[in-house]
Design a protein around this motif. Structure first.
Motif, mmCIF file in Angstrom:
data_model
loop_
_atom_site.group_PDB
_atom_site.id
_atom_site.type_symbol
_atom_site.label_atom_id
_atom_site.label_comp_id
_atom_site.label_asym_id
_atom_site.label_seq_id
_atom_site.Cartn_x
_atom_site.Cartn_y
_atom_site.Cartn_z
ATOM 1 N N ALA A 518 0.905 -11.713 3.138
ATOM 2 C CA ALA A 518 2.108 -10.893 2.933
ATOM 3 C C ALA A 518 2.345 -10.629 1.452
ATOM 4 O O ALA A 518 2.712 -9.508 1.055
ATOM 5 C CB ALA A 518 3.319 -11.579 3.557
ATOM 6 N N PHE A 519 2.151 -11.632 0.614
ATOM 7 C CA PHE A 519 2.292 -11.417 -0.833
ATOM 8 C C PHE A 519 1.251 -10.411 -1.320
ATOM 9 O O PHE A 519 1.552 -9.533 -2.143
ATOM 10 C CB PHE A 519 2.149 -12.749 -1.588
ATOM 11 C CG PHE A 519 3.367 -13.623 -1.516
ATOM 12 C CD1 PHE A 519 4.579 -13.202 -2.053
ATOM 13 C CD2 PHE A 519 3.307 -14.875 -0.914
ATOM 14 C CE1 PHE A 519 5.711 -14.008 -1.992
ATOM 15 C CE2 PHE A 519 4.435 -15.689 -0.847
ATOM 16 C CZ PHE A 519 5.632 -15.254 -1.382
ATOM 17 N N ALA A 520 0.031 -10.531 -0.819
ATOM 18 C CA ALA A 520 -1.031 -9.611 -1.233
ATOM 19 C C ALA A 520 -0.733 -8.181 -0.783
ATOM 20 O O ALA A 520 -0.904 -7.225 -1.550
ATOM 21 C CB ALA A 520 -2.374 -10.080 -0.657
ATOM 22 N N GLU A 521 -0.289 -8.017 0.463
ATOM 23 C CA GLU A 521 -0.023 -6.672 0.997
ATOM 24 C C GLU A 521 1.139 -5.987 0.280
ATOM 25 O O GLU A 521 1.166 -4.765 0.167
ATOM 26 C CB GLU A 521 0.262 -6.767 2.499
ATOM 27 C CG GLU A 521 -0.972 -7.034 3.334
ATOM 28 C CD GLU A 521 -0.714 -6.870 4.824
ATOM 29 O OE1 GLU A 521 0.307 -6.231 5.193
ATOM 30 O OE2 GLU A 521 -1.519 -7.380 5.622
ATOM 31 N N THR A 522 2.106 -6.770 -0.185
ATOM 32 C CA THR A 522 3.263 -6.178 -0.877
ATOM 33 C C THR A 522 3.061 -6.124 -2.386
ATOM 34 O O THR A 522 3.933 -5.624 -3.104
ATOM 35 C CB THR A 522 4.544 -6.983 -0.563
ATOM 36 O OG1 THR A 522 4.328 -8.368 -0.881
ATOM 37 C CG2 THR A 522 4.917 -6.864 0.905
ATOM 38 N N GLY A 523 1.932 -6.637 -2.859
ATOM 39 C CA GLY A 523 1.637 -6.570 -4.286
ATOM 40 C C GLY A 523 2.510 -7.461 -5.149
ATOM 41 O O GLY A 523 2.768 -7.129 -6.322
ATOM 42 N N ILE A 524 2.965 -8.560 -4.587
ATOM 43 C CA ILE A 524 3.861 -9.462 -5.327
ATOM 44 C C ILE A 524 3.136 -10.777 -5.599
ATOM 45 O O ILE A 524 2.546 -11.374 -4.704
ATOM 46 C CB ILE A 524 5.152 -9.703 -4.532
ATOM 47 C CG1 ILE A 524 5.970 -8.408 -4.475
ATOM 48 C CG2 ILE A 524 5.985 -10.825 -5.145
ATOM 49 C CD1 ILE A 524 7.180 -8.476 -3.583
ATOM 50 N N GLU A 525 3.193 -11.234 -6.850
ATOM 51 C CA GLU A 525 2.591 -12.501 -7.237
ATOM 52 C C GLU A 525 3.650 -13.601 -7.142
ATOM 53 O O GLU A 525 4.597 -13.636 -7.931
ATOM 54 C CB GLU A 525 2.058 -12.427 -8.669
ATOM 55 C CG GLU A 525 1.540 -13.749 -9.226
ATOM 56 C CD GLU A 525 0.582 -14.454 -8.280
ATOM 57 O OE1 GLU A 525 0.884 -15.600 -7.897
ATOM 58 O OE2 GLU A 525 -0.455 -13.838 -7.923
ATOM 59 N N PRO A 526 3.537 -14.508 -6.164
ATOM 60 C CA PRO A 526 4.599 -15.493 -5.935
ATOM 61 C C PRO A 526 4.813 -16.476 -7.079
ATOM 62 O O PRO A 526 5.934 -16.960 -7.284
ATOM 63 C CB PRO A 526 4.140 -16.225 -4.670
ATOM 64 C CG PRO A 526 2.666 -16.002 -4.596
ATOM 65 C CD PRO A 526 2.442 -14.649 -5.195
ATOM 66 N N THR A 527 3.757 -16.772 -7.856
ATOM 67 C CA THR A 527 3.924 -17.731 -8.949
ATOM 68 C C THR A 527 4.830 -17.196 -10.057
ATOM 69 O O THR A 527 5.259 -17.950 -10.931
ATOM 70 C CB THR A 527 2.556 -18.119 -9.537
ATOM 71 O OG1 THR A 527 1.877 -16.938 -9.990
ATOM 72 C CG2 THR A 527 1.697 -18.832 -8.504
#
Length: 584
Positions: A518-527
């Motif tokens: 989900a982070f990859a698909e939305t282009g968001i880096e969780p760190t």
């Protein structure tokens, strides 16, 4: 308006699920009839019935709203995965427990935000109720979606889904909200939200003027005190009468969000607590009472209350429990007088393994306190204790982690001195830097670092009488991401929900791989959300004023790095921002 769920349909659905008692309602103390023309709200707890029914705040607000002549409250809890499957298959809208009314028929749905990993369950409830996830997609026919509780004080990840956040004590804000909903029945959604935004303590993301301020009940004796409770039809996490004895905490632990956001301390007196206990025991039929607060042993009326309560409880063989004990011999001696606690073990929270690190976090517990508490525990006849620690705290070293093992070994040695079995259960949680605390700017340990820290502790424990458990680092990481997240995370939340994520706080249902996708698909880096934050950065929750000043938090952070402690507020005011209220 959707039709109330029919009896035959309900029977069929319940016949297809485990634990149908979670969804049937009709409990003793539940109010199963709506007042005519009242404003209606369905209180929604985004976790299982057994968990939500054990949450005292939910019980208080339910009784409070139903005491108002212009308002009615009902309840719903997150359906377990088997129930969700059947409800979808039958194309049946999710219902309230009391009147079996579809949630879409209520004026408002009120979510309790207690834990970040329950956020996917909010979307499940909305989906099963046939309510659009996004606020800007809802129509005048949809309920107003409200959220309160601790998560409302850092609302950014949920701002796309929630119409109104109520900040602070629900006893102060919910009646005002219900009054507006009553007065504005039949008016447009936008008109309602604009009026709600005028309520002190209400934050409406799409029309509020920033900042928003937390509202408190200043005098607990002058406010609503419930003398009824809903008694569940099945066993729950805490099966007992629960009475709140005070709000707030004076100890000032720097890692503790609750100790900051529930300030200032507001106590109830012994007489009113004793009267409420008597009323609730008679009404519910329960045989156990819990005195609840952030630190019940700090309640100034505790000894007086216990002296008067012991004889009353003994008449019917009722029991008393104290959920929170200080790490000292006095608390153990007090616990020794309680039959309920004598049957199990005692729980203490040193939090860190060395005195240096306990001073950094301002825990206020010394090595002597730990020794005295453990000595008193085994001297009074207990065979086991549970110890809570954290790993990944600011400035932590390997020596601090080794100190956890040292304390556990010390506990076992003391037990042997008193010829006790000495079972030591150790629980270690990864530290999460939470908003509105002195550590809100700190870096959170990575998943890999937490695994290594946990392994170090585990490998250093050689004694078979010492058992260790620790929270999954992936869950801790995700908790940190959503605690300090911004409004971009709403896309991640919706994406991962569509992948099937539910009940992320339950290890058996948590799938971190879905979150990675989900982070990859939305282009968001969780760190991005777990990194160290610059002190000059604008924080996603800066517009929420909880009453404690940022200057105080920065001072406490600086003192932490200097290993300086701050005294308990009861020993003198520390000027956190609430001093004017505390002087009253």
């Amino acid at each position: 308006m959707q039709q109330t769920i029919g009896v035959d349909k309900l029977k069929y659905i319940l016949s297809q699920v485990k634990h149908p008692s979670r969804y049937i309602g009709g409990e003793w103390g539940a109010i199963c009839e709506q007042k005519a023309n009242s404003a209606t709200i369905c209180l929604a707890f985004p976790d299982l019935y057994e968990v939500g029914m054990s949450y005292l705040g939910f019980q208080i607000l339910y009784s409070l709203i139903n005491s108002l002549p212009y308002a009615t409250a009902e309840r719903v809890y997150a359906p377990w995965v088997d129930a969700e499957t059947v409800i979808r298959k039958e194309n049946t809208p999710l219902w309230s427990l009391e009147t079996k009314n579809p949630l879409k028929n209520f004026d408002a749905i009120g979510f309790t935000l207690q834990y970040e990993l329950s956020y996917t369950n909010i979307l499940t409830i909305l989906s099963l109720a046939n309510i659009a996830f996004r606020s800007d997609k809802r129509t005048d026919d949809d309920p107003i979606i409200v959220a309160g509780g601790v998560g409302a004080l850092y609302p950014a990840p949920l701002e796309a889904f929630v119409d109104v956040f109520l900040l602070g004590d629900g006893e102060a804000t919910l009646p005002r909200l219900m009054k507006v909903l009553k007065e504005m029945k039949g008016q447009s959604r936008d008109a309602k939200l604009k009026e709600i935004a005028k309520i002190k303590g209400a934050y409406v993301p799409h029309c509020s003027v920033l900042p928003a301020t937390r509202v408190i009940v200043e005098n607990l004796e002058n406010e609503f005190i419930p003398n009824t409770m809903i008694v569940p039809n099945t066993s729950i996490v805490h099966d007992r009468v629960a009475v709140q004895v005070f709000k707030g905490c004076t100890r000032g632990c720097r890692f503790c969000q609750a100790g900051i956001i529930d300030r200032p301390v507001r106590e109830r007196n012994s007489k009113s607590v004793l009267q409420q206990i008597e009323n609730l025991l008679k009404f519910t039929g329960w045989d156990e009472v819990g005195l609840l607060s952030l630190a019940t042993c700090d309640w100034s009326c505790l000894k007086e209350t216990l002296d008067k309560l012991s004889e009353y409880l003994a008449k019917d063989k009722d029991r008393l429990s104290l959920p929170s004990l200080r790490v000292d011999a006095f608390s153990v001696g007090m616990a020794a007088t309680l039959e309920k606690l004598r049957k199990g073990g005692l729980t203490f929270a040193p939090e860190a393994g060395t005195q240096r690190l306990r001073d950094v976090i301002n825990k206020g517990v010394t090595d002597n306190d730990i020794n005295d508490a453990l000595t008193s525990t085994f001297e009074h006849g207990w065979d086991r204790v549970k110890l809570y620690f954290m790993m990944g705290l600011p400035t932590e070293t390997d020596e601090d982690l080794d100190g956890i093992t040292e304390i556990c070994n010390r506990a076992f040695s003391i037990a042997k001195q008193y010829k006790r079995r000495g079972d030591i259960n150790v629980s270690v949680a990864g530290f999460v830097p939470k908003p509105h605390t002195p550590f809100q700017w700190e870096k959170q340990a990575t998943i890999e670092e937490l695994w290594e820290k946990g392994k170090r502790i585990k490998h250093s424990i050689k004694n078979k009488h010492i058992s260790l458990s620790y929270h999954e680092p992936e869950q801790t990481f995700l908790e940190g991401v959503f605690a300090r997240g911004d409004n971009k995370l709403s896309d991640v939340l919706e994406c991962v929900w569509n992948m099937g994520e539910r009940f992320d706080g339950w290890t058996e249902h948590f799938n971190f791989e879905n979150w990675r996708k989900a982070f990859a698909e939305t282009g968001i880096e969780p760190t991005t959300y777990t990194r160290k934050i610059n002190l000059s950065d604008t924080l996603p929750w800066d517009h929420i004023n909880v009453g404690v000043t940022k200057e105080f938090l920065l001072e406490e952070r600086e003192k932490a790095y200097m290993t300086e402690t701050t005294h308990d507020c009861r020993q003198g005011c520390n000027a956190c921002g609430w001093q004017d209220i505390c002087k009253k």
